[in-house]
Design a protein around this motif. Structure first.
Motif, PDB file in Angstrom:
ATOM      1  N   ALA A 106      74.707  59.515  72.536  1.00 21.55           N
ATOM      2  CA  ALA A 106      75.890  58.659  72.502  1.00 21.55           C
ATOM      3  C   ALA A 106      77.161  59.487  72.443  1.00 21.55           C
ATOM      4  O   ALA A 106      78.152  59.194  73.109  1.00 21.55           O
ATOM      5  N   ALA A 107      77.116  60.562  71.613  1.00 20.94           N
ATOM      6  CA  ALA A 107      78.295  61.407  71.483  1.00 20.94           C
ATOM      7  C   ALA A 107      78.620  62.070  72.811  1.00 20.94           C
ATOM      8  O   ALA A 107      79.770  62.113  73.246  1.00 20.94           O
ATOM      9  N   LYS A 108      77.596  62.607  73.488  1.00 19.06           N
ATOM     10  CA  LYS A 108      77.829  63.289  74.754  1.00 19.06           C
ATOM     11  C   LYS A 108      78.326  62.321  75.822  1.00 19.06           C
ATOM     12  O   LYS A 108      79.072  62.706  76.712  1.00 19.06           O
ATOM     13  N   ALA A 109      77.914  61.075  75.713  1.00 13.00           N
ATOM     14  CA  ALA A 109      78.380  60.087  76.690  1.00 13.00           C
ATOM     15  C   ALA A 109      79.874  59.815  76.528  1.00 13.00           C
ATOM     16  O   ALA A 109      80.537  59.394  77.464  1.00 13.00           O
ATOM     17  N   ASP A 110      80.402  60.077  75.327  1.00 14.84           N
ATOM     18  CA  ASP A 110      81.795  59.781  75.057  1.00 14.84           C
ATOM     19  C   ASP A 110      82.736  60.911  75.456  1.00 14.84           C
ATOM     20  O   ASP A 110      83.941  60.698  75.589  1.00 14.84           O
ATOM     21  N   VAL A 111      82.229  62.142  75.598  1.00  8.85           N
ATOM     22  CA  VAL A 111      83.119  63.249  75.904  1.00  8.85           C
ATOM     23  C   VAL A 111      83.468  63.239  77.388  1.00  8.85           C
ATOM     24  O   VAL A 111      82.733  62.708  78.218  1.00  8.85           O
ATOM     25  N   GLU A 112      84.612  63.842  77.694  1.00  9.99           N
ATOM     26  CA  GLU A 112      85.146  63.745  79.040  1.00  9.99           C
ATOM     27  C   GLU A 112      84.439  64.675  80.032  1.00  9.99           C
ATOM     28  O   GLU A 112      84.394  64.391  81.227  1.00  9.99           O
ATOM     29  N   SER A 113      83.931  65.791  79.547  1.00 12.24           N
ATOM     30  CA  SER A 113      83.235  66.752  80.407  1.00 12.24           C
ATOM     31  C   SER A 113      82.289  67.570  79.552  1.00 12.24           C
ATOM     32  O   SER A 113      82.606  67.912  78.404  1.00 12.24           O
ATOM     33  N   LEU A 114      81.129  67.895  80.100  1.00  4.43           N
ATOM     34  CA  LEU A 114      80.170  68.744  79.405  1.00  4.43           C
ATOM     35  C   LEU A 114      80.319  70.213  79.796  1.00  4.43           C
ATOM     36  O   LEU A 114      79.541  71.055  79.348  1.00  4.43           O
ATOM     37  N   ASP A 115      81.320  70.532  80.613  1.00  2.00           N
ATOM     38  CA  ASP A 115      81.621  71.938  80.866  1.00  2.00           C
ATOM     39  C   ASP A 115      81.991  72.592  79.540  1.00  2.00           C
ATOM     40  O   ASP A 115      82.619  71.961  78.675  1.00  2.00           O
ATOM     41  N   PRO A 116      81.643  73.861  79.344  1.00  2.88           N
ATOM     42  CA  PRO A 116      81.918  74.493  78.051  1.00  2.88           C
ATOM     43  C   PRO A 116      83.406  74.699  77.806  1.00  2.88           C
ATOM     44  O   PRO A 116      84.138  75.129  78.704  1.00  2.88           O
ATOM     45  N   ILE A 117      83.830  74.361  76.601  1.00  2.00           N
ATOM     46  CA  ILE A 117      85.173  74.708  76.139  1.00  2.00           C
ATOM     47  C   ILE A 117      85.071  76.101  75.545  1.00  2.00           C
ATOM     48  O   ILE A 117      84.349  76.316  74.564  1.00  2.00           O
ATOM     49  N   LYS A 118      85.795  77.051  76.111  1.00  3.28           N
ATOM     50  CA  LYS A 118      85.697  78.451  75.695  1.00  3.28           C
ATOM     51  C   LYS A 118      86.782  78.756  74.664  1.00  3.28           C
ATOM     52  O   LYS A 118      87.972  78.751  74.980  1.00  3.28           O
ATOM     53  N   ILE A 119      86.332  78.985  73.427  1.00  3.14           N
ATOM     54  CA  ILE A 119      87.232  79.256  72.307  1.00  3.14           C
ATOM     55  C   ILE A 119      87.104  80.730  71.939  1.00  3.14           C
ATOM     56  O   ILE A 119      85.991  81.240  71.753  1.00  3.14           O
ATOM     57  N   THR A 120      88.234  81.413  71.801  1.00  4.15           N
ATOM     58  CA  THR A 120      88.198  82.856  71.569  1.00  4.15           C
ATOM     59  C   THR A 120      87.938  83.201  70.104  1.00  4.15           C
ATOM     60  O   THR A 120      88.381  82.501  69.194  1.00  4.15           O
ATOM     61  N   THR A 121      87.220  84.302  69.909  1.00  6.12           N
ATOM     62  CA  THR A 121      87.061  84.897  68.579  1.00  6.12           C
ATOM     63  C   THR A 121      87.586  86.323  68.632  1.00  6.12           C
ATOM     64  O   THR A 121      87.562  86.973  69.681  1.00  6.12           O
ATOM     65  N   HIS A 122      88.054  86.800  67.481  1.00  8.76           N
ATOM     66  CA  HIS A 122      88.632  88.142  67.401  1.00  8.76           C
ATOM     67  C   HIS A 122      87.866  88.980  66.375  1.00  8.76           C
ATOM     68  O   HIS A 122      86.686  88.724  66.112  1.00  8.76           O
ATOM     69  N   ASP A 123      88.560  89.931  65.778  1.00 10.85           N
ATOM     70  CA  ASP A 123      87.853  90.914  64.958  1.00 10.85           C
ATOM     71  C   ASP A 123      88.215  90.845  63.480  1.00 10.85           C
ATOM     72  O   ASP A 123      88.193  91.840  62.782  1.00 10.85           O
ATOM     73  N   TRP A 124      88.574  89.650  62.987  1.00 11.81           N
ATOM     74  CA  TRP A 124      88.748  89.518  61.541  1.00 11.81           C
ATOM     75  C   TRP A 124      88.109  88.208  61.085  1.00 11.81           C
ATOM     76  O   TRP A 124      88.058  87.224  61.808  1.00 11.81           O
ATOM     77  N   SER A 125      87.604  88.238  59.860  1.00 12.78           N
ATOM     78  CA  SER A 125      86.753  87.151  59.367  1.00 12.78           C
ATOM     79  C   SER A 125      87.450  85.807  59.364  1.00 12.78           C
ATOM     80  O   SER A 125      86.853  84.785  59.729  1.00 12.78           O
ATOM     81  N   GLY A 126      88.710  85.770  58.938  1.00  4.67           N
ATOM     82  CA  GLY A 126      89.401  84.489  58.847  1.00  4.67           C
ATOM     83  C   GLY A 126      89.494  83.785  60.185  1.00  4.67           C
ATOM     84  O   GLY A 126      89.282  82.567  60.272  1.00  4.67           O
ATOM     85  N   GLN A 127      89.790  84.539  61.236  1.00  2.59           N
ATOM     86  CA  GLN A 127      89.910  83.918  62.551  1.00  2.59           C
ATOM     87  C   GLN A 127      88.566  83.390  63.033  1.00  2.59           C
ATOM     88  O   GLN A 127      88.484  82.333  63.646  1.00  2.59           O
ATOM     89  N   ILE A 128      87.511  84.129  62.741  1.00  4.72           N
ATOM     90  CA  ILE A 128      86.174  83.676  63.139  1.00  4.72           C
ATOM     91  C   ILE A 128      85.802  82.404  62.371  1.00  4.72           C
ATOM     92  O   ILE A 128      85.213  81.475  62.934  1.00  4.72           O
ATOM     93  N   ILE A 129      86.174  82.333  61.109  1.00  4.01           N
ATOM     94  CA  ILE A 129      85.908  81.133  60.310  1.00  4.01           C
ATOM     95  C   ILE A 129      86.678  79.936  60.872  1.00  4.01           C
ATOM     96  O   ILE A 129      86.118  78.853  61.082  1.00  4.01           O
ATOM     97  N   THR A 130      87.979  80.128  61.111  1.00  2.39           N
ATOM     98  CA  THR A 130      88.804  79.060  61.669  1.00  2.39           C
ATOM     99  C   THR A 130      88.209  78.531  62.970  1.00  2.39           C
ATOM    100  O   THR A 130      88.063  77.315  63.180  1.00  2.39           O
ATOM    101  N   THR A 131      87.852  79.460  63.849  1.00  2.00           N
ATOM    102  CA  THR A 131      87.324  79.097  65.161  1.00  2.00           C
ATOM    103  C   THR A 131      85.986  78.378  65.034  1.00  2.00           C
ATOM    104  O   THR A 131      85.725  77.391  65.742  1.00  2.00           O
ATOM    105  N   THR A 132      85.149  78.855  64.128  1.00  3.36           N
ATOM    106  CA  THR A 132      83.830  78.238  63.960  1.00  3.36           C
ATOM    107  C   THR A 132      83.942  76.839  63.381  1.00  3.36           C
ATOM    108  O   THR A 132      83.213  75.924  63.792  1.00  3.36           O
ATOM    109  N   ILE A 133      84.854  76.626  62.448  1.00  2.00           N
ATOM    110  CA  ILE A 133      85.075  75.272  61.920  1.00  2.00           C
ATOM    111  C   ILE A 133      85.429  74.324  63.062  1.00  2.00           C
ATOM    112  O   ILE A 133      84.821  73.262  63.223  1.00  2.00           O
TER     113      ILE A 133
END
Length: 313
Positions: free
Chosen positions: A19-46
Motif C-alpha cells: 500500500a505504501a509503495k502504491a502511494d509513492v510517486e516513483s520507485l526510482d531510488p532517491i539518492k541521499i548523500t553521506t559524508h565522513d562525520w557521524s552526525g551527518q550520517i545519523i541525520t541522513t539515515t533518520i
C-alpha cells in the motif's frame, strides 16, 4: 487447513508495504548523500529510514561534502541533508543560483565551527580566547614538525573552512595541518587532552566534544560576508578571510527536480527538524559508546514515531 480470518503478520506487513509503495510517486531510488562525520550520517539515515517507511526507494551515496554539488546540479544525486552555514554556504548559494539546486530549509540544528583549545593552554598563552594572544604565543602550540610555527589541526581538507587563508590574513605564525578523517581529528584531541599536550584544532557543534572537554573557541574578529568577499573590509585591509567563521543553520538542499518527481518525499524532507541537543546525544552514542548508527537511529525512530509520522503528512 481452516482459514481463521486473521491474516498472518507477514501478510499484514506485505500488504502495508504494498500500500505504501502504491502511494509513492516513483520507485526510482532517491539518492541521499553521506559524508565522513557521524552526525551527518545519523541525520541522513533518520531521513532515509523515514522515507523508506513511506514506501520510497532510498540509496545512500558516499560523496565529498563540497564536490557533491556537481551531482546535485545534474540530478545524479538528489538530496544532501547537512550543508553547514559555517563552511558550505558559498557552495550552496552558487548551486542554487544555477536553478538546478533548491533549499529545503533549515534542519533545526545550528552550526558552530571554529578554532578551539583546551583550557589548560591558557596557562601558557595568556590572553586567550582573544585571537590576538595567538600572535604572541604561537610557538606554545608548536610540534616537532612545525616548530617554531604553531600547529593548527584542521578538519579533513574536503571540509573547506578557509583556515589557510585566515592564518595568512591575520598574520598568524601557524601551520595548518589537516586531519585525514573526522575520527582522526578527535583521536588526536583525546590523546593531547589526556597528556595536557599543546593543541589547537577545529571543533564543531552539534557534537559531543565541547561537552566532554573543558575548553573554549577562539574569539576571532566577528564574521561578515564582506570579510570573506572584500579584502578592504576587516582588520587587514589587504586580505579577505581576516575574521572568524560564520555561525548559523544547517541546511537541507536537493536537486531541483526532486519536488516534481517525488513531491511527497520533498515535503517530508522539508519538514525534517532535530535539535543540537538531540543530535549531540546520538553522536555520543555512536562515537563514545560504540553503538551502531542503525541502532541509534532505530531507537530515535521508535521514541519519536508521532513526530516523524508528522513529517510525512
Amino acid at each position: 487447513m481452516k482459514y481463521s480470518g486473521i491474516p498472518s503478520v507477514a501478510l499484514v506487513i506485505a500488504l502495508n508495504i504494498g500500500a505504501a509503495k502504491a502511494d509513492v510517486e516513483s520507485l526510482d531510488p532517491i539518492k541521499i548523500t553521506t559524508h565522513d562525520w557521524s552526525g551527518q550520517i545519523i541525520t541522513t539515515t533518520i531521513m532515509g529510514e523515514v522515507l523508506k517507511r513511506a514506501g520510497y526507494n532510498i540509496e545512500y551515496v558516499q560523496a565529498d561534502y563540497i564536490a557533491q554539488f556537481a551531482g546535485l546540479k545534474t540530478g545524479d544525486l538528489h538530496v544532501a541533508m547537512e550543508i553547514w552555514e559555517t563552511t558550505g554556504r558559498e557552495a550552496m548559494d552558487e548551486a542554487i543560483e544555477t536553478g538546478n539546486v533548491v533549499s529545503l530549509g533549515e534542519s533545526g540544528m545550528i552550526a558552530i565551527e571554529e578554532w578551539w583549545f583546551p583550557s589548560y593552554m591558557e596557562d601558557v598563552c595568556p590572553g586567550l580566547p582573544n585571537w590576538e594572544a595567538l600572535k604572541d604565543c604561537a610557538e606554545a602550540f608548536s610540534t616537532a614538525e612545525t616548530a617554531p610555527l604553531g600547529r593548527y589541526l584542521g578538519g579533513p581538507v574536503t571540509w573547506g573552512g578557509f583556515d589557510e587563508e585566515r592564518v595568512e590574513a591575520l598574520e598568524l605564525d601557524f601551520e595548518v595541518v589537516h586531519a585525514g578523517t573526522d575520527a582522526a581529528l578527535f583521536a588526536e584531541l583525546e590523546s593531547a587532552y589526556q597528556r595536557k599536550a599543546p593543541i589547537i584544532l577545529w571543533l564543531y557543534e552539534p557534537h559531543w566534544a565541547p561537552a566532554k572537554y573543558d575548553g573554549k573557541f577562539i574569539e576571532f574578529p566577528p564574521y561578515s560576508a564582506a570579510c570573506y568577499q572584500d579584502a578592504t573590509t576587516g582588520v587587514n585591509p589587504s586580505a579577505a578571510y581576516d575574521c572568524g567563521k560564520p555561525t548559523g543553520p544547517i541546511w537541507k538542499v536537493a536537486w531541483a527536480g526532486l519536488g516534481q518527481k517525488w513531491p511527497g518525499a520533498a515535503q517530508a524532507i522539508s519538514n525534517f527538524h532535530v535539535s543540537n541537543a538531540e543530535m549531540s546525544a546520538m553522536i555520543s552514542k555512536v562515537d563514545l559508546e560504540g553503538q551502531a548508527v542503525d541502532a541509534v537511529v532505530g531507537e530515535w525512530l521508535s521514541a519519536n514515531e508521532e513526530r516523524w509520522q508528522g513529517w510525512l503528512k
